[in-house]
Design a protein around this motif. Structure first.
Motif, PDB file in Angstrom:
ATOM      1  N   MET A   1       0.822  -1.218   0.000  1.00  0.00           N
ATOM      2  CA  MET A   1       0.000   0.000   0.000  1.00  0.00           C
ATOM      3  C   MET A   1       0.850   1.259   0.000  1.00  0.00           C
ATOM      4  SD  MET A   1      -2.956   1.100   2.727  1.00  0.00           S
ATOM      5  CE  MET A   1      -1.827   0.977   4.110  1.00  0.00           C
ATOM      6  N   LEU A   2       1.936   1.267   0.793  1.00  0.00           N
ATOM      7  CA  LEU A   2       2.753   2.475   0.893  1.00  0.00           C
ATOM      8  C   LEU A   2       3.656   2.685  -0.312  1.00  0.00           C
ATOM      9  CD1 LEU A   2       3.692   2.431   4.685  1.00  0.00           C
ATOM     10  CD2 LEU A   2       1.908   3.721   3.527  1.00  0.00           C
ATOM     11  N   SER A   3       3.695   1.693  -1.224  1.00  0.00           N
ATOM     12  CA  SER A   3       4.464   1.906  -2.451  1.00  0.00           C
ATOM     13  C   SER A   3       3.881   3.064  -3.248  1.00  0.00           C
ATOM     14  CB  SER A   3       4.472   0.629  -3.301  1.00  0.00           C
ATOM     15  OG  SER A   3       3.150   0.267  -3.667  1.00  0.00           O
ATOM     16  N   ALA A   4       2.576   3.325  -3.057  1.00  0.00           N
ATOM     17  CA  ALA A   4       1.931   4.455  -3.733  1.00  0.00           C
ATOM     18  C   ALA A   4       2.529   5.784  -3.301  1.00  0.00           C
ATOM     19  CB  ALA A   4       0.420   4.447  -3.454  1.00  0.00           C
ATOM     20  N   PHE A   5       3.198   5.812  -2.139  1.00  0.00           N
ATOM     21  CA  PHE A   5       3.825   7.030  -1.634  1.00  0.00           C
ATOM     22  C   PHE A   5       5.331   7.048  -1.929  1.00  0.00           C
ATOM     23  CE2 PHE A   5       0.074   6.343   0.970  1.00  0.00           C
ATOM     24  CZ  PHE A   5      -0.519   7.594   0.939  1.00  0.00           C
ATOM     25  N   GLY A   6       5.818   6.082  -2.700  1.00  0.00           N
ATOM     26  CA  GLY A   6       7.219   6.071  -3.079  1.00  0.00           C
ATOM     27  C   GLY A   6       8.125   5.269  -2.172  1.00  0.00           C
ATOM     28  N   LEU A   7       7.561   4.484  -1.232  1.00  0.00           N
ATOM     29  CA  LEU A   7       8.382   3.681  -0.328  1.00  0.00           C
ATOM     30  C   LEU A   7       8.744   2.346  -0.979  1.00  0.00           C
ATOM     31  CD1 LEU A   7       7.365   5.799   1.702  1.00  0.00           C
ATOM     32  CD2 LEU A   7       7.169   3.975   3.394  1.00  0.00           C
ATOM     33  N   THR A   8       9.945   1.856  -0.682  1.00  0.00           N
ATOM     34  CA  THR A   8      10.338   0.538  -1.154  1.00  0.00           C
ATOM     35  C   THR A   8       9.665  -0.532  -0.293  1.00  0.00           C
ATOM     36  OG1 THR A   8      12.267   0.358   0.310  1.00  0.00           O
ATOM     37  CG2 THR A   8      12.583   1.470  -1.829  1.00  0.00           C
ATOM     38  N   GLU A   9       9.767  -1.775  -0.747  1.00  0.00           N
ATOM     39  CA  GLU A   9       9.149  -2.872   0.006  1.00  0.00           C
ATOM     40  C   GLU A   9       9.745  -2.984   1.409  1.00  0.00           C
ATOM     41  OE1 GLU A   9       8.485  -7.743  -0.363  1.00  0.00           O
ATOM     42  OE2 GLU A   9       9.401  -6.600  -1.992  1.00  0.00           O
ATOM     43  N   LEU A  10      11.087  -2.844   1.523  1.00  0.00           N
ATOM     44  CA  LEU A  10      11.722  -2.948   2.833  1.00  0.00           C
ATOM     45  C   LEU A  10      11.323  -1.787   3.728  1.00  0.00           C
ATOM     46  CD1 LEU A  10      13.648  -4.347   4.776  1.00  0.00           C
ATOM     47  CD2 LEU A  10      15.555  -3.102   3.697  1.00  0.00           C
ATOM     48  N   GLU A  11      11.275  -0.570   3.173  1.00  0.00           N
ATOM     49  CA  GLU A  11      10.865   0.603   3.961  1.00  0.00           C
ATOM     50  C   GLU A  11       9.444   0.424   4.489  1.00  0.00           C
ATOM     51  OE1 GLU A  11      13.609   3.668   1.289  1.00  0.00           O
ATOM     52  OE2 GLU A  11      11.430   3.749   1.180  1.00  0.00           O
ATOM     53  N   GLU A  12       8.555  -0.104   3.639  1.00  0.00           N
ATOM     54  CA  GLU A  12       7.175  -0.330   4.068  1.00  0.00           C
ATOM     55  C   GLU A  12       7.111  -1.365   5.190  1.00  0.00           C
ATOM     56  OE1 GLU A  12       2.945  -2.013   2.240  1.00  0.00           O
ATOM     57  OE2 GLU A  12       4.413  -1.051   0.921  1.00  0.00           O
ATOM     58  N   LYS A  13       7.849  -2.465   5.049  1.00  0.00           N
ATOM     59  CA  LYS A  13       7.847  -3.500   6.080  1.00  0.00           C
ATOM     60  C   LYS A  13       8.348  -2.949   7.416  1.00  0.00           C
ATOM     61  CE  LYS A  13       8.464  -7.603   3.164  1.00  0.00           C
ATOM     62  NZ  LYS A  13       9.382  -8.719   2.801  1.00  0.00           N
ATOM     63  N   ILE A  14       9.409  -2.174   7.364  1.00  0.00           N
ATOM     64  CA  ILE A  14       9.967  -1.613   8.599  1.00  0.00           C
ATOM     65  C   ILE A  14       8.981  -0.670   9.258  1.00  0.00           C
ATOM     66  CG2 ILE A  14      11.755  -0.080   9.522  1.00  0.00           C
ATOM     67  CD1 ILE A  14      13.689  -1.291   7.482  1.00  0.00           C
ATOM     68  N   TYR A  15       8.369   0.222   8.456  1.00  0.00           N
ATOM     69  CA  TYR A  15       7.448   1.194   9.046  1.00  0.00           C
ATOM     70  C   TYR A  15       6.229   0.508   9.654  1.00  0.00           C
ATOM     71  CZ  TYR A  15       4.372   5.154   9.687  1.00  0.00           C
ATOM     72  OH  TYR A  15       3.534   6.072  10.238  1.00  0.00           O
ATOM     73  N   LEU A  16       5.635  -0.452   8.924  1.00  0.00           N
ATOM     74  CA  LEU A  16       4.465  -1.143   9.452  1.00  0.00           C
ATOM     75  C   LEU A  16       4.806  -1.908  10.725  1.00  0.00           C
ATOM     76  CD1 LEU A  16       2.812  -2.473   6.163  1.00  0.00           C
ATOM     77  CD2 LEU A  16       2.116  -0.524   7.563  1.00  0.00           C
ATOM     78  N   ALA A  17       6.023  -2.474  10.775  1.00  0.00           N
ATOM     79  CA  ALA A  17       6.444  -3.194  11.980  1.00  0.00           C
ATOM     80  C   ALA A  17       6.594  -2.242  13.157  1.00  0.00           C
ATOM     81  CB  ALA A  17       7.762  -3.928  11.711  1.00  0.00           C
ATOM     82  N   LEU A  18       7.147  -1.060  12.895  1.00  0.00           N
ATOM     83  CA  LEU A  18       7.329  -0.083  13.967  1.00  0.00           C
ATOM     84  C   LEU A  18       5.995   0.497  14.428  1.00  0.00           C
ATOM     85  CD1 LEU A  18      10.518   1.804  12.690  1.00  0.00           C
ATOM     86  CD2 LEU A  18      10.379   0.150  14.570  1.00  0.00           C
ATOM     87  N   VAL A  19       5.053   0.690  13.480  1.00  0.00           N
ATOM     88  CA  VAL A  19       3.739   1.203  13.853  1.00  0.00           C
ATOM     89  C   VAL A  19       3.020   0.210  14.768  1.00  0.00           C
ATOM     90  CG1 VAL A  19       1.413   1.695  12.989  1.00  0.00           C
ATOM     91  CG2 VAL A  19       3.393   2.692  11.854  1.00  0.00           C
ATOM     92  N   GLY A  20       3.150  -1.075  14.468  1.00  0.00           N
ATOM     93  CA  GLY A  20       2.430  -2.083  15.223  1.00  0.00           C
ATOM     94  C   GLY A  20       3.159  -2.656  16.411  1.00  0.00           C
ATOM     95  N   GLY A  21       4.405  -2.250  16.634  1.00  0.00           N
ATOM     96  CA  GLY A  21       5.181  -2.829  17.733  1.00  0.00           C
ATOM     97  C   GLY A  21       6.038  -1.812  18.442  1.00  0.00           C
ATOM     98  N   ARG A  22       7.075  -2.327  19.066  1.00  0.00           N
ATOM     99  CA  ARG A  22       7.950  -1.453  19.855  1.00  0.00           C
ATOM    100  C   ARG A  22       9.114  -0.943  19.002  1.00  0.00           C
ATOM    101  NH1 ARG A  22      12.371  -4.485  21.140  1.00  0.00           N
ATOM    102  NH2 ARG A  22      12.184  -6.749  20.921  1.00  0.00           N
ATOM    103  N   PRO A  23       9.807   0.123  19.453  1.00  0.00           N
ATOM    104  CA  PRO A  23      10.975   0.623  18.733  1.00  0.00           C
ATOM    105  C   PRO A  23      12.066  -0.445  18.637  1.00  0.00           C
ATOM    106  CG  PRO A  23      10.222   2.217  20.352  1.00  0.00           C
ATOM    107  CD  PRO A  23       9.472   0.947  20.620  1.00  0.00           C
ATOM    108  N   GLY A  24      12.948  -0.281  17.683  1.00  0.00           N
ATOM    109  CA  GLY A  24      14.036  -1.240  17.521  1.00  0.00           C
ATOM    110  C   GLY A  24      15.246  -0.596  16.895  1.00  0.00           C
ATOM    111  N   THR A  25      16.396  -1.229  17.058  1.00  0.00           N
ATOM    112  CA  THR A  25      17.622  -0.738  16.430  1.00  0.00           C
ATOM    113  C   THR A  25      17.726  -1.290  15.023  1.00  0.00           C
ATOM    114  OG1 THR A  25      18.948  -2.611  17.177  1.00  0.00           O
ATOM    115  CG2 THR A  25      18.732  -0.734  18.698  1.00  0.00           C
ATOM    116  N   ALA A  26      18.654  -0.727  14.243  1.00  0.00           N
ATOM    117  CA  ALA A  26      18.866  -1.212  12.884  1.00  0.00           C
ATOM    118  C   ALA A  26      19.283  -2.683  12.902  1.00  0.00           C
ATOM    119  CB  ALA A  26      19.930  -0.362  12.179  1.00  0.00           C
ATOM    120  N   THR A  27      20.102  -3.057  13.855  1.00  0.00           N
ATOM    121  CA  THR A  27      20.548  -4.449  13.946  1.00  0.00           C
ATOM    122  C   THR A  27      19.378  -5.371  14.241  1.00  0.00           C
ATOM    123  OG1 THR A  27      22.716  -3.737  14.745  1.00  0.00           O
ATOM    124  CG2 THR A  27      22.082  -6.035  15.161  1.00  0.00           C
TER     125      THR A  27
END
Length: 321
Positions: A1-27
Motif C-alpha cells: 500500500m505504501l508503495s503508492a507514496f514512493g516507499l520501497t518494500e523494505l521501507e514499508e515492512k519496517i514502518y508497518l512493523a514499527l507502527v504495530g510494535g515497539r521501537p528497535g535498532t537497525a541491527t
C-alpha cells in the motif's frame, strides 16, 4: 500500500512493523527481516527523511501515521505537479520543432486518434504502458484490441485517473481487463492519455480546452523521446494505488456474510484505497451506500480497528488485497 507514496518494500515492512510494535535498532530490524544491515540503515534514513520514523539514540520508532501520511501525500502531489509542468514544457518545445522531424508526428481529430490508437496497440509484441483519464471519446466497450493482446501474452500496466472511476460502469469495465491479466493502478490527476508500446513508440493525447479546436495527439518514436515518456509513466506508477477488482463475471457474495474478506469486501476496500467516496463505491458495485458502510463497520470490528486509517494498516499487513 505504501508503495503508492514512493516507499520501497523494505521501507514499508519496517514502518508497518514499527507502527504495530515497539521501537528497535537497525541491527534488531535487520535480524527480524533477514535483511542486510546496510540496507536497513538506508531504509531508516529514507523513512526519517519522509518524516515516518524518528531516531532516539540507536532506537527507531514510528511517528503518528495520521500526520506522517498527510505530509508524505502532500510531498508526492507536489512532485507529480512538478513532473507535469516539466512534461508540458517539453511538449511545447516539440510542437514548435521542425515539422519534418521524423521523431514526432501530430494526429488531429477524434476519429484519427482512435484509429491510430488501435493500430498502435495491435503493433505491440511484449508490453504496453498506459495512462487513462477523462474525458473519453469512446465507449468503454470500444477497446477490443487490449483483450486480444492480453490473450496473446502481451503485458499491460495501466494507471487510471481516479476521476475515471466515478464514471458509471467503470469498475465492471476495468475488472474485465484485470481479469484478463492487466495490472492496474489509480492515481490522482493523471496528466494525459498515454500508451507506450515495447518501449520503442509512444502515443500521447490531450483533450481540447476549446470546443472549437479538435483534440490532438503526438506519435513519438526514437529512444530519446520514448525514454521521457517511460520515465513519466514509472514516476506515476510507483506512486499510484494498486487496483484489485473481482472479475466482472464473478457473482458478488451476500454483503451481510461474516466471511472476511469476501470478494465484495475486496472490491470495496480496493476502490476505497483509490480515494473514492463511499457513495461512488456503492454506485460502482451496484449495492447500496448503507451496505458499503455496514460492511466497512463489520470489517473494522473483525480487524479490531477503531478508524478507517487503522483498517487500512490492517489490510496492508494481512494482505487482504
Amino acid at each position: 500500500m505504501l508503495s503508492a507514496f514512493g516507499l520501497t518494500e523494505l521501507e514499508e515492512k519496517i514502518y508497518l512493523a514499527l507502527v504495530g510494535g515497539r521501537p528497535g535498532t537497525a541491527t534488531e530490524l535487520a535480524q527480524r527481516f533477514a535483511a542486510d544491515s546496510g540496507e536497513v540503515v538506508a531504509a531508516l534514513d529514507a523513512l526519517t527523511r519522509h518524516g515516518l520514523v524518528r531516531l532516539v539514540g540507536d532506537q527507531a520508532a514510528a511517528t503518528s501515521p495520521d500526520l506522517a501520511i498527510d505530509s508524505l501525500l502532500t510531498q508526492r502531489i507536489r512532485e507529480l505537479q512538478e513532473a507535469r509542468i516539466d512534461l508540458r514544457e517539453w511538449l511545447r518545445q516539440q510542437r514548435t520543432a521542425d515539422p519534418a522531424d521524423p521523431g514526432v508526428q501530430m494526429v488531429v481529430g477524434v476519429s484519427a486518434i482512435l484509429q491510430t490508437f488501435d493500430q498502435f496497440l495491435r503493433g505491440a509484441e511484449e508490453e504496453v504502458l498506459g495512462f487513462e483519464r477523462p474525458p473519453y471519446a469512446a465507449d468503454f466497450s470500444d477497446n477490443p484490441a487490449e483483450l486480444e493482446l492480453l490473450g496473446r501474452g502481451v503485458r499491460f500496466r495501466v494507471v487510471y485517473d481516479r476521476r475515471g472511476l466515478e464514471r458509471p460502469g467503470a469498475s465492471t469495465h476495468i475488472g474485465r481487463f484485470i481479469a484478463a491479466g492487466e495490472q492496474a493502478r489509480v492515481a490522482t490527476d493523471v496528466p494525459a492519455k498515454l500508451a507506450v508500446a515495447d518501449r520503442r513508440m509512444g502515443l500521447l493525447s490531450f483533450p481540447s480546452r476549446d470546443d472549437t479546436v479538435e483534440p490532438w495527439a503526438l506519435v513519438v518514436r526514437g529512444a530519446t523521446w520514448v525514454e521521457v515518456l517511460v520515465a513519466l509513466f514509472t514516476e506515476i506508477w510507483e506512486r499510484a494505488t494498486p487496483l484489485r477488482l473481482a472479475p466482472a463475471t464473478t457473482v458478488l457474495d451476500d454483503a451481510d456474510r461474516w466471511t472476511v474478506p469476501t470478494p465484495t469486501d475486496r472490491q470495496i476496500l480496493s476502490l476505497l484505497m483509490t480515494g473514492l467516496p463511499d457513495k461512488a463505491v456503492a454506485s460502482q458495485l451496484g449495492i447500496s451506500l448503507r451496505t458499503v458502510q455496514r460492511r466497512l463497520r463489520q470489517l473494522m470490528d473483525v480487524s479490531g480497528s477503531a478508524t478507517r486509517m487503522q483498517l487500512g494498516w490492517f489490510v496492508a499487513r494481512n494482505n487482504w488485497l
